[in-house]
Write an enzyme that holds these catalytic residues in place. Structure first.
Site: not given
Length: 276
Positions: A14, A32, A83, A134, A145, A149, A180
């Protein structure tokens, strides 16, 4: 209105799609990645409005240097998008410190340090925005994980109150499954696989294998919604994306309210007795 962006984790997923969309609409962007060579095509395609730099969110000083670059090249930062990060699948008992500590360093502590580094620039902006990527896992889920979040959600809710007086809006984006590389190169697996967790964490392991590249969500459509939220006069604090994320939220909060209602008569009787 043209905006000045700083986006972390732009090499794929994303973050990449968002960077392309922001550049295509004419905004200025510092993109970046740990290896900025992966971003050379973005700079080549938009030489006037795009700058690329190395940013490893776990490395001290990288975020501040990226913000300084935005200041030098574009005069500041209007929108920060946190991100960068990665996933991990494995039961709590299966995970080891060598596996889950880097996850927290990237997804939580790196996000904190990046936000702290960019906030002085955002406070000088007019109507700044902080986009926290998030996950639906930040609404409901399990494992390490999901814990990262959940931390992002709590931090962002507190941050939203702190920065609101400066005209800065915080948007917590909570995507469900989108097509993705997240289930591929962005996902780590706990090395230990215990048969006792075949019906829980094992299901998530199989989900990764069966659904990588088959997710129902279109990342371009997700990014379009994010852009509309950033541009809104009153952006949402929480922005679930996709049917799965909305289903998770509704299931969780329905169960939460049901449990509250069930235990309320007893739980409210916890004050000191009236001496009279």
């Amino acid at each position: 209105m043209s905006r000045r962006w700083l986006i972390t984790g732009c090499s794929g997923g994303l973050g990449r799609v968002l960077s392309e969309a922001v550049l295509d609409r004419g905004d200025q962007v510092v993109v970046t990645a740990r290896d900025p060579r992966s971003l050379e095509d973005l700079v080549a395609g938009h030489p006037e409005t795009c700058r690329a730099t190395a940013l490893d969110v776990t490395r001290a000083g990288d975020a501040a240097a990226a913000a300084e670059l935005a200041e030098q090249e574009f005069g500041g930062v209007d929108v920060l998008v946190n991100n960068a990060g990665h996933g991990m699948i494995g039961a709590i008992e299966e995970g080891t410190p060598e596996e889950y500590r880097p996850l927290f360093e990237s997804n939580v502590f790196g996000l904190i340090e990046t936000t702290r580094a960019v906030l002085p620039f955002l406070r000088r902006a007019d109507g700044g925005r902080i986009v926290m990527m998030s996950s639906g896992a930040g609404i409901a889920g399990d494992g390490y994980y999901n814990a990262t979040k959940f931390a992002v959600e709590g931090l962002s809710e507190a941050l939203a109150q702190e920065v609101a007086p400066f005209g800065i809006a915080t948007i917590i984006v909570e995507p469900g499954p989108f097509r993705t590389e997240f289930l591929g190169r962005s996902m780590r697996m706990a090395a230990a696989e215990m048969p006792e967790y075949a019906g829980t964490a094992g299901v998530r392991r199989r989900y990764r294998v069966e659904h990588d590249g088959q997710q129902a969500g279109d990342p371009h459509k997700a990014v379009d919604v994010v852009l509309q939220a950033v541009d809104a006069e009153r952006p949402p604090l929480h922005l679930p994306l996709g049917e799965r994320a909305y289903a998770l939220a509704r299931t969780k909060f329905t169960a939460f309210l049901k449990s509250m209602d069930q235990w309320e008569p007893l739980a409210l009787k916890t004050g000191f007795d009236d001496p009279s």
